[in-house]
Scaffold this motif. Structure first.
Motif, PDB file in Angstrom:
ATOM      1  N   UNK A  43     -95.977 -21.608 -24.487  1.00  0.00           N
ATOM      2  CA  UNK A  43     -95.344 -22.754 -23.830  1.00  0.00           C
ATOM      3  C   UNK A  43     -94.552 -23.571 -24.841  1.00  0.00           C
ATOM      4  N   UNK A  44     -95.151 -23.800 -25.994  1.00  0.00           N
ATOM      5  CA  UNK A  44     -94.481 -24.617 -27.018  1.00  0.00           C
ATOM      6  C   UNK A  44     -93.188 -23.935 -27.495  1.00  0.00           C
TER       7      UNK A  44
ATOM      8  N   UNK B 283     -85.638 -24.098 -25.166  1.00  0.00           N
ATOM      9  CA  UNK B 283     -84.846 -24.599 -24.039  1.00  0.00           C
ATOM     10  C   UNK B 283     -84.413 -26.046 -24.263  1.00  0.00           C
ATOM     11  N   UNK B 284     -85.274 -26.843 -24.872  1.00  0.00           N
ATOM     12  CA  UNK B 284     -84.921 -28.252 -25.072  1.00  0.00           C
ATOM     13  C   UNK B 284     -83.815 -28.400 -26.122  1.00  0.00           C
TER      14      UNK B 284
ATOM     15  N   UNK C 269     -85.279 -38.905 -21.188  1.00  0.00           N
ATOM     16  CA  UNK C 269     -85.024 -39.591 -22.462  1.00  0.00           C
ATOM     17  C   UNK C 269     -83.530 -39.594 -22.771  1.00  0.00           C
ATOM     18  N   UNK C 270     -82.881 -38.448 -22.514  1.00  0.00           N
ATOM     19  CA  UNK C 270     -81.439 -38.361 -22.718  1.00  0.00           C
ATOM     20  C   UNK C 270     -80.690 -39.363 -21.843  1.00  0.00           C
TER      21      UNK C 270
ATOM     22  N   UNK D 226     -98.245 -31.114 -30.211  1.00  0.00           N
ATOM     23  CA  UNK D 226     -97.099 -30.244 -29.921  1.00  0.00           C
ATOM     24  C   UNK D 226     -96.071 -30.986 -29.068  1.00  0.00           C
TER      25      UNK D 226
ATOM     26  N   UNK E 160     -80.674 -27.476 -24.283  1.00  0.00           N
ATOM     27  CA  UNK E 160     -80.221 -28.471 -23.312  1.00  0.00           C
ATOM     28  C   UNK E 160     -79.749 -29.756 -23.972  1.00  0.00           C
ATOM     29  N   UNK E 161     -80.388 -30.119 -25.080  1.00  0.00           N
ATOM     30  CA  UNK E 161     -79.941 -31.329 -25.776  1.00  0.00           C
ATOM     31  C   UNK E 161     -78.505 -31.171 -26.235  1.00  0.00           C
TER      32      UNK E 161
ATOM     33  N   UNK F  96     -87.784 -34.860 -21.411  1.00  0.00           N
ATOM     34  CA  UNK F  96     -86.684 -34.838 -22.376  1.00  0.00           C
ATOM     35  C   UNK F  96     -85.353 -35.193 -21.708  1.00  0.00           C
ATOM     36  N   UNK F  97     -85.171 -34.709 -20.473  1.00  0.00           N
ATOM     37  CA  UNK F  97     -83.950 -35.060 -19.730  1.00  0.00           C
ATOM     38  C   UNK F  97     -83.868 -36.566 -19.505  1.00  0.00           C
TER      39      UNK F  97
ATOM     40  N   UNK G 284     -95.096 -27.280 -19.116  1.00  0.00           N
ATOM     41  CA  UNK G 284     -93.713 -27.070 -19.551  1.00  0.00           C
ATOM     42  C   UNK G 284     -92.667 -27.821 -18.735  1.00  0.00           C
TER      43      UNK G 284
ATOM     44  N   UNK H 270     -81.046 -42.884 -23.064  1.00  0.00           N
ATOM     45  CA  UNK H 270     -80.239 -43.114 -24.259  1.00  0.00           C
ATOM     46  C   UNK H 270     -78.742 -43.138 -23.974  1.00  0.00           C
TER      47      UNK H 270
ATOM     48  N   UNK I  78     -92.671 -31.618 -19.466  1.00  0.00           N
ATOM     49  CA  UNK I  78     -92.165 -31.974 -20.800  1.00  0.00           C
ATOM     50  C   UNK I  78     -90.644 -31.832 -20.843  1.00  0.00           C
ATOM     51  N   UNK I  79     -90.141 -30.761 -20.231  1.00  0.00           N
ATOM     52  CA  UNK I  79     -88.692 -30.577 -20.206  1.00  0.00           C
ATOM     53  C   UNK I  79     -88.010 -31.726 -19.459  1.00  0.00           C
TER      54      UNK I  79
ATOM     55  N   UNK J 127     -94.257 -33.499 -31.093  1.00  0.00           N
ATOM     56  CA  UNK J 127     -93.284 -32.843 -31.976  1.00  0.00           C
ATOM     57  C   UNK J 127     -92.003 -32.508 -31.209  1.00  0.00           C
ATOM     58  N   UNK J 128     -92.154 -32.065 -29.965  1.00  0.00           N
ATOM     59  CA  UNK J 128     -91.000 -31.677 -29.166  1.00  0.00           C
ATOM     60  C   UNK J 128     -90.209 -32.899 -28.707  1.00  0.00           C
ATOM     61  N   UNK J 129     -90.893 -33.911 -28.188  1.00  0.00           N
ATOM     62  CA  UNK J 129     -90.187 -35.053 -27.597  1.00  0.00           C
ATOM     63  C   UNK J 129     -89.820 -36.129 -28.623  1.00  0.00           C
TER      64      UNK J 129
ATOM     65  N   UNK K 112     -90.513 -24.123 -24.818  1.00  0.00           N
ATOM     66  CA  UNK K 112     -89.990 -25.485 -24.687  1.00  0.00           C
ATOM     67  C   UNK K 112     -89.040 -25.836 -25.826  1.00  0.00           C
ATOM     68  N   UNK K 113     -89.422 -25.452 -27.048  1.00  0.00           N
ATOM     69  CA  UNK K 113     -88.572 -25.791 -28.185  1.00  0.00           C
ATOM     70  C   UNK K 113     -87.187 -25.172 -28.048  1.00  0.00           C
TER      71      UNK K 113
ATOM     72  N   UNK L  73     -76.279 -31.239 -23.051  1.00  0.00           N
ATOM     73  CA  UNK L  73     -76.237 -32.450 -22.232  1.00  0.00           C
ATOM     74  C   UNK L  73     -75.965 -33.721 -23.001  1.00  0.00           C
ATOM     75  N   UNK L  74     -76.268 -33.711 -24.291  1.00  0.00           N
ATOM     76  CA  UNK L  74     -76.135 -34.981 -25.001  1.00  0.00           C
ATOM     77  C   UNK L  74     -74.777 -35.159 -25.650  1.00  0.00           C
TER      78      UNK L  74
END
Lengths: 269, 89
Positions: free
Chosen positions: B19-20, B26-27, A157-158, A198, B30-31, A154-155, A147, A161, A150-151, A201-203, B23-24, B34-35
């Motif tokens: 976990x999935x 929190x991300x 990647x932001x 998975x 945060x997106x 994502x940061x 976890x 970009x 992966x988090x 899918x998230x990233x 993550x979905x 932060x974005x």
């Protein structure tokens, strides 16, 4: 046309330096002039992974400060033709890396005819990491099926970009690739590890390759040989595939499923 | 023992799906935080200050988002107004 690649992750300890050393070696093996730069000022380690730690005389910061010429600091790899290493400084503070300084070193490398310049980013999202990704044309995001990794991916990647040169200049965005390391298909089947699908899918980043958890990664770092040169190990083969795929070969993904063992070995082995 | 492990492993111990899910959530959160544009936190602070001159609202009662809708960026502002009694008091 030379390309600048950043190997980055946000989180530490996921395999950035292992990956940077492996893909730089792989690109050089395929005949491309390749330079790999350690951006982790103060915590130099790429030299150790590539086994050239005793040959470091000058470093990245020396060049930026005009204390040495690029040709004096670049270490020619002894095992792999076409591969050159630019080590990080071990002592100076990381603010020594300026946009102008880093930009001019990258420019000089491009003028010297390097096809690929691989930037090994430090962990975190501080100055060193931002400098490593700023000039990138392509980014290899290294992530573990876990976890926090992966988090953090994502940061990063932001940040790619929004804070990279390409993002600031408004051109084509940095091309992103995901490399998933320390993958264990058995644990995925058992339901206690995130599956590659998975994470994709998230990233939402295209997958360049999966590197399975492998003993040979530690063994290779022990002896200062990039793991891609261990051609019989799954990790070595995975990095070979990654380099080939990056260069445009259409290879099916491997190491994502449990290898079937004979039933009796599964029960009693 | 191996035999036992084999049967144990087929039992569905699904921390990966937890976990999935985590993550979905929190991300996505945060997106959004932060974005958005860099000026968003400052804009939020200024708007809150202006509203406070007229209505007693707290930080939590103000929501500010930038969302992408069909090629447009939409700035969405939500203020939860306090009960009348509280204003009077």
């Amino acid at each position: 046309m030379s390309k600048i690649i950043v190997v980055t992750s946000g989180k530490g300890g996921v395999g950035k330096t292992t990956t940077a050393a492996a893909i730089a070696t792989g690109l050089a093996q395929k005949g491309h002039m390749t330079a790999v730069i350690d951006f982790d000022v103060g915590l130099r380690n790429l030299d150790l992974i590539l086994g050239c730690e005793r040959r470091v005389v000058y470093d990245f910061v020396n060049i930026i400060k005009d204390e040495a010429r690029l040709s004096q600091a670049l270490i020619k790899d002894k095992r792999t033709d076409n591969l050159y290493i630019l080590p990080a400084s071990q002592t100076r503070d990381k603010d020594a890396l300026t946009h102008e300084g880093v930009g001019s070193v990258l420019n000089d490398l491009q003028e010297q005819g390097f096809d690929y310049i691989v930037c090994d980013s430090p962990a975190g999202i501080e100055h060193g990491a931002l400098m490593a990704l700023y000039f990138a044309d392509e980014a290899f995001i290294v992530s573990n099926p876990e976890v926090s990794s992966v988090r953090d991916s994502d940061r990063i990647l932001g940040i790619l970009q929004s804070r990279s040169r390409r993002a600031e200049k408004g051109g084509e965005p940095v091309k992103e690739h995901l490399i998933l390391t320390r993958y264990d298909p058995q644990r995925v089947d058992n339901g206690d590890m995130l599956a590659v699908d998975d994470i994709l899918e998230i990233l939402a980043v295209p997958l360049l390759g999966v590197v399975p958890e492998s003993k040979s990664v530690l063994q290779s770092s022990n002896s200062g040989v990039p793991v891609i040169l261990d051609e019989i190990s799954p990790a070595g083969q995975a990095y070979q595939d990654i380099v080939s795929r990056f260069l445009g070969e259409d290879l099916p993904h491997r190491f994502m499923r449990v290898e079937k063992k004979p039933l009796l070995r599964r029960l009693f082995g | 023992m191996r035999l036992l492990d084999y049967f144990k492993s087929t039992r569905n111990n699904n921390s990966a799906s937890t976990a999935k899910d985590r993550l979905q959530v929190i991300i996505a959160h945060e997106r959004q935080a932060l974005r958005g544009p860099d000026y968003l936190p400052a804009l939020r602070r200024d708007i809150l200050e202006v509203i406070k001159r007229y209505i007693p609202v707290s930080e939590k009662q103000l929501e500010l988002h930038v969302e992408q809708e069909a090629g447009y960026e939409v700035l969405e502002l939500n203020v939860t107004l306090p009960d009348e009694e509280k204003i009077a008091s």
